[in-house]
Scaffold this motif. Structure first.
Motif, short mmCIF file in Angstrom:
data_model
loop_
_atom_site.label_atom_id
_atom_site.label_comp_id
_atom_site.label_asym_id
_atom_site.label_seq_id
_atom_site.Cartn_x
_atom_site.Cartn_y
_atom_site.Cartn_z
N MET A 208 0.86 -1.18 0.00
CA MET A 208 0.00 0.00 0.00
C MET A 208 0.89 1.23 0.00
O MET A 208 1.97 1.23 0.60
N ASN A 209 0.44 2.27 -0.64
CA ASN A 209 1.15 3.53 -0.68
C ASN A 209 0.37 4.53 0.16
O ASN A 209 -0.59 5.13 -0.32
N ASN A 210 0.74 4.64 1.42
CA ASN A 210 0.04 5.50 2.37
C ASN A 210 -1.47 5.22 2.38
O ASN A 210 -2.29 6.12 2.32
N GLY A 211 -1.83 3.93 2.43
CA GLY A 211 -3.22 3.53 2.51
C GLY A 211 -3.92 3.35 1.18
O GLY A 211 -5.09 3.01 1.13
N GLN A 212 -3.19 3.57 0.07
CA GLN A 212 -3.77 3.42 -1.26
C GLN A 212 -3.15 2.23 -1.97
O GLN A 212 -1.92 2.14 -2.08
N PRO A 213 -3.97 1.32 -2.48
CA PRO A 213 -3.44 0.17 -3.21
C PRO A 213 -3.17 0.54 -4.67
O PRO A 213 -3.51 1.64 -5.12
N ASP A 214 -2.60 -0.38 -5.40
CA ASP A 214 -2.56 -0.29 -6.86
C ASP A 214 -3.98 -0.66 -7.29
O ASP A 214 -4.34 -1.83 -7.31
N TRP A 215 -4.80 0.35 -7.55
CA TRP A 215 -6.22 0.12 -7.82
C TRP A 215 -6.44 -0.80 -9.01
O TRP A 215 -7.34 -1.64 -8.98
N ASP A 216 -5.65 -0.65 -10.07
CA ASP A 216 -5.82 -1.52 -11.24
C ASP A 216 -5.58 -2.98 -10.88
O ASP A 216 -6.29 -3.87 -11.32
N ASN A 217 -4.56 -3.22 -10.07
CA ASN A 217 -4.25 -4.58 -9.63
C ASN A 217 -5.39 -5.15 -8.78
O ASN A 217 -5.85 -6.27 -9.01
N LEU A 218 -5.86 -4.38 -7.81
CA LEU A 218 -6.93 -4.84 -6.92
C LEU A 218 -8.21 -5.11 -7.70
O LEU A 218 -8.84 -6.16 -7.54
N LEU A 219 -8.60 -4.19 -8.56
CA LEU A 219 -9.81 -4.40 -9.37
C LEU A 219 -9.63 -5.57 -10.33
O LEU A 219 -10.57 -6.32 -10.59
N ILE B 269 -7.85 -8.27 -9.74
CA ILE B 269 -8.03 -9.48 -8.93
C ILE B 269 -9.52 -9.77 -8.75
O ILE B 269 -9.96 -10.92 -8.89
N ILE B 270 -10.28 -8.75 -8.44
CA ILE B 270 -11.72 -8.91 -8.23
C ILE B 270 -12.39 -9.44 -9.50
O ILE B 270 -13.21 -10.35 -9.46
N LYS B 271 -12.00 -8.87 -10.65
CA LYS B 271 -12.58 -9.31 -11.94
C LYS B 271 -12.16 -10.72 -12.29
O LYS B 271 -13.00 -11.56 -12.62
N VAL B 272 -10.86 -10.98 -12.28
CA VAL B 272 -10.33 -12.28 -12.72
C VAL B 272 -10.87 -13.43 -11.88
O VAL B 272 -11.22 -14.48 -12.39
N TRP B 273 -10.95 -13.23 -10.58
CA TRP B 273 -11.41 -14.29 -9.70
C TRP B 273 -12.94 -14.36 -9.61
O TRP B 273 -13.48 -15.28 -9.01
N GLY B 274 -13.63 -13.39 -10.16
CA GLY B 274 -15.09 -13.41 -10.12
C GLY B 274 -15.64 -13.22 -8.72
O GLY B 274 -16.62 -13.86 -8.32
N VAL B 275 -15.01 -12.35 -7.95
CA VAL B 275 -15.42 -12.08 -6.57
C VAL B 275 -16.80 -11.44 -6.57
O VAL B 275 -17.07 -10.52 -7.33
N ALA B 276 -17.68 -11.93 -5.70
CA ALA B 276 -19.04 -11.39 -5.60
C ALA B 276 -19.18 -10.43 -4.42
O ALA B 276 -20.09 -9.61 -4.39
N LYS B 277 -18.28 -10.56 -3.43
CA LYS B 277 -18.37 -9.71 -2.25
C LYS B 277 -16.96 -9.44 -1.74
O LYS B 277 -16.10 -10.33 -1.77
N VAL B 278 -16.74 -8.22 -1.27
CA VAL B 278 -15.47 -7.85 -0.64
C VAL B 278 -15.79 -7.44 0.79
O VAL B 278 -16.65 -6.60 1.02
N VAL B 279 -15.11 -8.06 1.74
CA VAL B 279 -15.28 -7.74 3.15
C VAL B 279 -14.00 -7.04 3.61
O VAL B 279 -12.93 -7.64 3.59
N VAL B 280 -14.14 -5.78 3.96
CA VAL B 280 -13.00 -4.98 4.42
C VAL B 280 -13.02 -4.97 5.94
O VAL B 280 -14.05 -4.68 6.56
N GLY B 281 -11.87 -5.29 6.53
CA GLY B 281 -11.76 -5.29 7.99
C GLY B 281 -11.81 -3.87 8.54
O GLY B 281 -11.17 -2.96 8.01
N LEU B 282 -12.57 -3.70 9.61
CA LEU B 282 -12.69 -2.41 10.27
C LEU B 282 -11.99 -2.50 11.63
O LEU B 282 -12.51 -3.14 12.56
N PRO B 283 -10.79 -1.91 11.76
CA PRO B 283 -10.02 -2.01 12.99
C PRO B 283 -10.49 -1.04 14.08
O PRO B 283 -9.93 0.03 14.26
#
Length: 175
Positions: free
Chosen positions: A57-68, A70-84
């Motif tokens: 992560m770059n100060n809390g920002q991912p490589d958005w193209d890479n993350l999106l 991954i979501i597309k290629v794997w066919g993810v239906a839901k993303v659960v983000v941890g809330l600390p």
């Protein structure tokens, strides 16, 4: 994501009954961090998760193209983000950043026209539990080795234990 089931009554007449049949899907759990983010993939049918990757992560920002991607290629239906959250349930500076990240992710997913739900789930003590598991299994040799993907697996396990504990981003008021 529901199917209808056809059955026959005693007169051999087809009767359509709307029976909700949840289709199995992949869920991506994200253990958000400012320097790195752990990822785990979960299967809604088996309710199992496996460590997937740790993204820089770059100060809390991912490589958005890479993350999106991954979501597309794997066919993810839901993303659960941890809330600390803090131990008393209050927001911390990091939880506010995780919330903002989840909102941005939901927006970027919407822009891509992907049918993916983004939600937040309490992740208190996942890192502590992940470090214990990693030590006990010999997966890490010192305490500075990353365990973020294992934390994401524990987050996924928390979600599977109580899916209603996660809150969809569109249902949450911005801070």
């Amino acid at each position: 994501m529901t199917d209808s089931t056809l059955i026959k009554d005693s007169t051999d007449t087809d009767i359509s009954i709307a029976e909700p049949a949840i289709k199995p899907h992949l869920i991506l759990a994200l253990d958000y961090g400012v320097k790195k983010m752990g990822m785990a993939l979960g299967n809604s049918l088996t309710e199992t998760a496996r460590a997937f990757d740790i993204l820089a992560m770059n100060n809390g920002q991912p490589d958005w193209d890479n993350l999106l991607g991954i979501i597309k290629v794997w066919g993810v239906a839901k993303v659960v983000v941890g809330l600390p959250l803090n131990m008393d349930g209050s927001s911390s500076m990091l939880s506010k950043r995780a919330h903002k990240f989840a909102r941005r992710l939901a927006h970027r997913i919407m822009e891509q026209h992907l049918p993916v739900i983004v939600s937040l789930c309490d992740e208190r003590l996942t890192s502590v539990a992940a470090r214990e598991i990693a030590w006990e299994n010999g997966w890490i040799q010192n305490e500075r080795e990353p365990i973020d993907d294992i934390s994401a697996c524990i987050l996924m396990s928390t979600y599977f234990t109580d899916p209603h504990s996660s809150i969809a981003i569109d249902a949450i008021k911005a801070d």
